[in-house]
Design an enzyme around this catalytic site. Structure first.
Site, PDB file in Angstrom:
ATOM      1  N   LYS A   1       0.881  -1.177   0.000  1.00 36.27           N
ATOM      2  CA  LYS A   1       0.000   0.000   0.000  1.00 36.27           C
ATOM      3  C   LYS A   1       0.912   1.218   0.000  1.00 36.27           C
ATOM      4  O   LYS A   1       1.368   1.673   1.043  1.00 36.27           O
ATOM      5  CB  LYS A   1      -0.868  -0.024   1.258  1.00 36.27           C
ATOM      6  CG  LYS A   1      -2.226   0.650   1.135  1.00 36.27           C
ATOM      7  CD  LYS A   1      -2.231   2.070   0.612  1.00 36.27           C
ATOM      8  CE  LYS A   1      -1.971   3.105   1.675  1.00 36.27           C
ATOM      9  NZ  LYS A   1      -1.760   4.465   1.142  1.00 36.27           N
TER      10      LYS A   1
ATOM     11  N   GLU B   1       9.268   2.260  10.886  1.00 39.06           N
ATOM     12  CA  GLU B   1      10.375   3.178  10.609  1.00 39.06           C
ATOM     13  C   GLU B   1       9.758   4.563  10.513  1.00 39.06           C
ATOM     14  O   GLU B   1       9.068   4.873   9.551  1.00 39.06           O
ATOM     15  CB  GLU B   1      11.063   2.745   9.307  1.00 39.06           C
ATOM     16  CG  GLU B   1      12.496   3.167   9.236  1.00 39.06           C
ATOM     17  CD  GLU B   1      12.636   4.568   8.704  1.00 39.06           C
ATOM     18  OE1 GLU B   1      12.346   5.516   9.479  1.00 39.06           O
ATOM     19  OE2 GLU B   1      13.026   4.713   7.547  1.00 39.06           O
TER      20      GLU B   1
ATOM     21  N   CYS C   1      13.844  10.531   6.080  1.00 39.63           N
ATOM     22  CA  CYS C   1      13.592  10.206   7.492  1.00 39.63           C
ATOM     23  C   CYS C   1      14.848  10.383   8.323  1.00 39.63           C
ATOM     24  O   CYS C   1      14.781  10.727   9.493  1.00 39.63           O
ATOM     25  CB  CYS C   1      13.061   8.789   7.615  1.00 39.63           C
ATOM     26  SG  CYS C   1      14.139   7.593   6.882  1.00 39.63           S
TER      27      CYS C   1
ATOM     28  N   GLU D   1      10.122  16.925  13.699  1.00 41.40           N
ATOM     29  CA  GLU D   1      10.556  16.613  12.345  1.00 41.40           C
ATOM     30  C   GLU D   1       9.831  17.516  11.350  1.00 41.40           C
ATOM     31  O   GLU D   1       8.600  17.549  11.326  1.00 41.40           O
ATOM     32  CB  GLU D   1      10.236  15.145  12.035  1.00 41.40           C
ATOM     33  CG  GLU D   1      10.678  14.721  10.657  1.00 41.40           C
ATOM     34  CD  GLU D   1      10.392  13.242  10.378  1.00 41.40           C
ATOM     35  OE1 GLU D   1       9.243  12.804  10.572  1.00 41.40           O
ATOM     36  OE2 GLU D   1      11.325  12.553   9.963  1.00 41.40           O
TER      37      GLU D   1
HETATM   38  N1  LIG Z   1       9.747   8.181   8.129  1.00 41.55           N
HETATM   39  C1  LIG Z   1       9.532   8.543   6.900  1.00 41.55           C
HETATM   40  O1  LIG Z   1      10.217   8.099   6.005  1.00 41.55           O
HETATM   41  C2  LIG Z   1       8.400   9.443   6.582  1.00 41.55           C
HETATM   42  C3  LIG Z   1       7.924  10.358   7.470  1.00 41.55           C
HETATM   43  N2  LIG Z   1       6.897  11.162   7.127  1.00 41.55           N
HETATM   44  C4  LIG Z   1       6.435  12.179   8.094  1.00 41.55           C
HETATM   45  O2  LIG Z   1       5.034  12.143   8.130  1.00 41.55           O
HETATM   46  C5  LIG Z   1       4.485  13.412   7.857  1.00 41.55           C
HETATM   47  C6  LIG Z   1       3.152  13.275   7.180  1.00 41.55           C
HETATM   48  O3  LIG Z   1       3.261  12.588   5.967  1.00 41.55           O
HETATM   49  P1  LIG Z   1       2.117  11.583   5.538  1.00 41.55           P
HETATM   50  O4  LIG Z   1       2.148  11.324   4.104  1.00 41.55           O
HETATM   51  O5  LIG Z   1       0.810  12.062   6.086  1.00 41.55           O
HETATM   52  O6  LIG Z   1       2.606  10.245   6.267  1.00 41.55           O
HETATM   53  P2  LIG Z   1       1.781   9.019   6.771  1.00 41.55           P
HETATM   54  O7  LIG Z   1       2.544   8.362   7.840  1.00 41.55           O
HETATM   55  O8  LIG Z   1       0.389   9.388   7.060  1.00 41.55           O
HETATM   56  O9  LIG Z   1       1.752   8.074   5.476  1.00 41.55           O
HETATM   57  C7  LIG Z   1       2.593   6.965   5.274  1.00 41.55           C
HETATM   58  C8  LIG Z   1       1.767   5.795   4.749  1.00 41.55           C
HETATM   59  O10 LIG Z   1       0.806   5.406   5.723  1.00 41.55           O
HETATM   60  C9  LIG Z   1      -0.494   5.354   5.139  1.00 41.55           C
HETATM   61  N3  LIG Z   1      -1.487   5.642   6.182  1.00 41.55           N
HETATM   62  C10 LIG Z   1      -1.938   6.853   6.614  1.00 41.55           C
HETATM   63  N4  LIG Z   1      -2.864   6.696   7.588  1.00 41.55           N
HETATM   64  C11 LIG Z   1      -3.004   5.367   7.775  1.00 41.55           C
HETATM   65  C12 LIG Z   1      -3.796   4.573   8.662  1.00 41.55           C
HETATM   66  N5  LIG Z   1      -4.650   5.126   9.529  1.00 41.55           N
HETATM   67  N6  LIG Z   1      -3.666   3.227   8.607  1.00 41.55           N
HETATM   68  C13 LIG Z   1      -2.805   2.653   7.748  1.00 41.55           C
HETATM   69  N7  LIG Z   1      -2.047   3.349   6.882  1.00 41.55           N
HETATM   70  C14 LIG Z   1      -2.126   4.688   6.894  1.00 41.55           C
HETATM   71  C15 LIG Z   1      -0.427   6.400   4.044  1.00 41.55           C
HETATM   72  O11 LIG Z   1      -1.446   6.216   3.112  1.00 41.55           O
HETATM   73  C16 LIG Z   1       0.963   6.122   3.494  1.00 41.55           C
HETATM   74  O12 LIG Z   1       0.942   5.004   2.647  1.00 41.55           O
HETATM   75  C17 LIG Z   1       5.562  14.100   7.055  1.00 41.55           C
HETATM   76  O13 LIG Z   1       5.457  15.471   7.144  1.00 41.55           O
HETATM   77  C18 LIG Z   1       6.811  13.582   7.698  1.00 41.55           C
HETATM   78  O14 LIG Z   1       7.115  14.336   8.841  1.00 41.55           O
HETATM   79  C19 LIG Z   1       6.291  11.079   5.917  1.00 41.55           C
HETATM   80  C20 LIG Z   1       6.707  10.170   4.993  1.00 41.55           C
HETATM   81  C21 LIG Z   1       7.855   9.334   5.236  1.00 41.55           C
HETATM   82  N1  LIG Z   2      18.489   7.403   1.610  1.00 41.40           N
HETATM   83  C1  LIG Z   2      17.311   6.675   1.883  1.00 41.40           C
HETATM   84  C2  LIG Z   2      16.490   7.319   2.981  1.00 41.40           C
HETATM   85  C3  LIG Z   2      15.321   6.503   3.313  1.00 41.40           C
HETATM   86  C4  LIG Z   2      14.245   7.142   4.132  1.00 41.40           C
HETATM   87  O1  LIG Z   2      13.994   8.350   4.111  1.00 41.40           O
HETATM   88  O2  LIG Z   2      13.555   6.361   4.806  1.00 41.40           O
END
Ligand SMILES: NC(=O)C1=CN([C@@H]2O[C@H](COP(=O)(O)OP(=O)(O)OC[C@H]3O[C@@H](n4cnc5c(N)ncnc54)[C@H](O)[C@@H]3O)[C@@H](O)[C@H]2O)C=CC1
Ligand SMILES: NCCCC(=O)O
Ligand code: NA
Length: 504
Positions: A185, A260, A295, A394
């Site tokens: 997903k 993660e 991240c 973050e």
């Molecule tokens: N650790 C990382 O790599 C990431 C961190 N983030 C952080 O998250 C913030 C918000 O970004 P979002 O896109 O809203 O991240 P998010 O954590 O909501 O989305 C990540 C994934 O989770 C899914 N998701 C969302 N709500 C869900 C639920 N209730 N149950 C199951 N799956 C669900 C989304 O559709 C997407 O596929 C960003 O501003 C950033 O700070 C965002 C993306 C990656």
């Molecule tokens: N260079 C890969 C970083 C991966 C991540 O943001 O989760």
């Protein structure tokens, strides 16, 4: 400028080896963050589609063409996918940039990494055959034992938008290598390349149901996956609040999760570095690569007071040299952030920092030459204190906050002054000092004299609020395996725990 007219195929959900319209027929627009234009749409799965996909995955495991494969047979599929990704690299990279705003250079590098990750786990799948069954010597004449490594079952992979295809593949490749059947997903903000992966799986003849791809909104498609009784594990990368929701849903069924969840990683720069420019470039790369949407971004610069002024001066010179443009333009090094929501969020962090008394040393606004698109200047914030939001939270955008330190102890304290624990970097030529920091940093990833280089062979994940579990390396494969002990009683003698009725 690369060709922005690469066609975006109108895909359906990829379930059981076929394209399938979502039960409720809903679609979500695809927005190009560089132009703010709608450039297509993706299918929006709901709980009904999750049920169908889980069923397809369970069938794949029950069928010999997937469920009884050896690691070597699965490796062939993984290598075929890798070859197709490279064959389609230029189109996939362009699609990734159009969908996520990632610079074309970085999208192309991601596609190489995607292929490399499939190749790496193909090697591990082959090696798994000889490790599948491990005899264990108990020093007992009565028992013979061994341990089996088996696929965990049906796994749900919920992934983010910052490296849309690569983050998915960090989970898809080891899950398939292990012999699991997976339901991916991806993020609704950037799903195009993950859908193209479905087409690649179809083209190379991956057994049906081994990988299913459900695009859709988090609560509607990810939620039912996390709480589905026939999904054996959820592996998630994304935000802390969503990770927490997924863990809560999974906990009701005692379903294992790996999370993660990003961070607020420090980069500590000492005054003994030989070359300010080298350190400045790594610092820049640590926060402005992928427009800071990483991240592990080293978003807190902790620099020794004695060189702070000279270092910031150098940092500014490098920052001013970054080309900000449409991500498809040649030499673009900073594209837009992924969405309108993320744009607003990043600007709000900057304005909050200003209201709390920090100084915007550079950037902080939309670049003047770009009237459309979700662009934010690379931003450096000073006069930060540890109670400010910008120090603690973050941002997930191109925003670096800076603090100075005098002593090593102070630097360690500042570095660990965070609820997160994903990554940390130290820049110093003193080997012993780097060893002390390696021990002191409370994180899962340490970089010495660099920031962000990532390798398939190495474990990726954190501690504290950055989550738990590891992607990549042999740890990534292990997380999709069930460890099963098999114990056989081999003695001809009775067990003799109870008094035998035949002796009465
Ligand atoms: N650790 C990382 O790599 C990431 C961190 N983030 C952080 O998250 C913030 C918000 O970004 P979002 O896109 O809203 O991240 P998010 O954590 O909501 O989305 C990540 C994934 O989770 C899914 N998701 C969302 N709500 C869900 C639920 N209730 N149950 C199951 N799956 C669900 C989304 O559709 C997407 O596929 C960003 O501003 C950033 O700070 C965002 C993306 C990656
Ligand atoms: N260079 C890969 C970083 C991966 C991540 O943001 O989760
Ligand atoms: Na998009």
């Amino acid at each position: 400028m690369a060709n922005r007219n690469v066609p975006i195929s109108r895909r359906q959900l990829y379930i059981g080896g076929e394209w399938r319209e979502p039960v409720k027929k809903n679609r979500i627009p695809i927005i190009n963050p560089a132009t703010e234009e709608i450039i297509g749409d993706i299918p929006a799965a709901t709980a009904e589609d999750v049920d169908i996909a889980v069923e397809a995955a369970r069938k794949a495991i029950a069928r010999d063409d997937w469920g009884s494969t050896t690691g070597a047979q699965r490796a062939k599929y993984l290598r075929a996918i890798a070859a197709k990704v490279l064959e389609k690299k230029s189109v996939l990279a362009t699609l990734e940039s159009l969908d996520s705003g990632k610079t074309l250079f970085e999208s192309a590098a991601d596609m190489d990494d995607v292929a490399g990750c499939f190749e790496y786990y193909a090697d591990l799948a082959e090696a798994l055959d000889s490790r599948r069954k491990t005899p264990v010597n108990l020093n007992s004449d009565s028992f013979k034992t061994y341990v089996l490594r088996e696929p965990l079952g049906v796994v749900g992979l919920i992934t983010p938008w910052n490296y849309p295809l690569l983050m998915a593949i960090w989970k898809v490749a080891p899950a398939l290598a292990a012999g699991c059947a997976a339901i991916l997903k991806p993020s609704e903000l950037a799903s195009v390349t993950c859908l193209e992966l479905g087409e690649i799986c179809r083209e190379i003849g991956l057994p049906s149901g081994a990988l299913n791809i459900l695009t859709g909104l988090g609560p509607e498609a990810g939620g039912p996956l996390a709480s589905h009784p026939h999904v054996d594990k959820i592996s998630f990368t994304g935000s802390g609040p969503t990770g927490s929701k997924i863990m809560t849903a999974a906990a009701q069924l005692v379903k294992p999760v790996s999370l993660e969840l990003g961070g607020k990683s420090p980069i500590v720069v000492f005054d003994d570095i030989d070359n300010l420019d080298i350190a400045a470039e790594w610092t820049l790369f640590g926060i402005f690569a992928n427009t800071g949407q990483v991240c592990s971004a080293t978003s807190r610069l902790i620099v020794q007071e004695s060189i702070a002024s000279a270092f910031l001066d150098r940092l500014l010179k490098w920052t001013k040299n970054i080309k900000i443009s449409d991500p498809l333009e040649e030499d673009c090094k900073l594209g837009p952030v992924v969405s309108a929501g993320q744009y607003e969020k990043v600007l709000k962090f900057i304005s909050n920092a200003k209201s709390e008394g920090a100084t915007i040393l550079y950037g902080g606004k939309r670049p003047q030459h770009l009237k459309k698109g979700y662009y934010v200047q690379p931003t450096i914030i000073t006069d930060v204190n540890t109670s400010m939001e910008i120090w603690k939270e973050e941002v997930f955008g191109p925003v670096l906050c800076v603090k100075t330190f005098k002593t090593e102890e102070e630097a360690i304290e500042l570095a660990n002054d965070t609820k997160y624990g994903l990554a940390a970097a130290v820049m110093s030529k003193d080997v012993k000092r780097c060893e002390r920091f390696t021990k002191a940093f409370q994180t899962g990833i340490i970089w010495i004299n660099c920031s962000q280089p990532t390798f398939n062979q190495l474990p990726w994940g954190g501690k504290k609020r950055s989550g738990f579990g590891r992607d990549l390396g042999e740890w990534g494969l292990e997380s999709f395996l069930n460890i099963k002990q098999v114990t056989e009683y081999t003695s001809a003698e009775p067990w003799a725990f109870y008094k035998s009725p035949s002796r009465n």
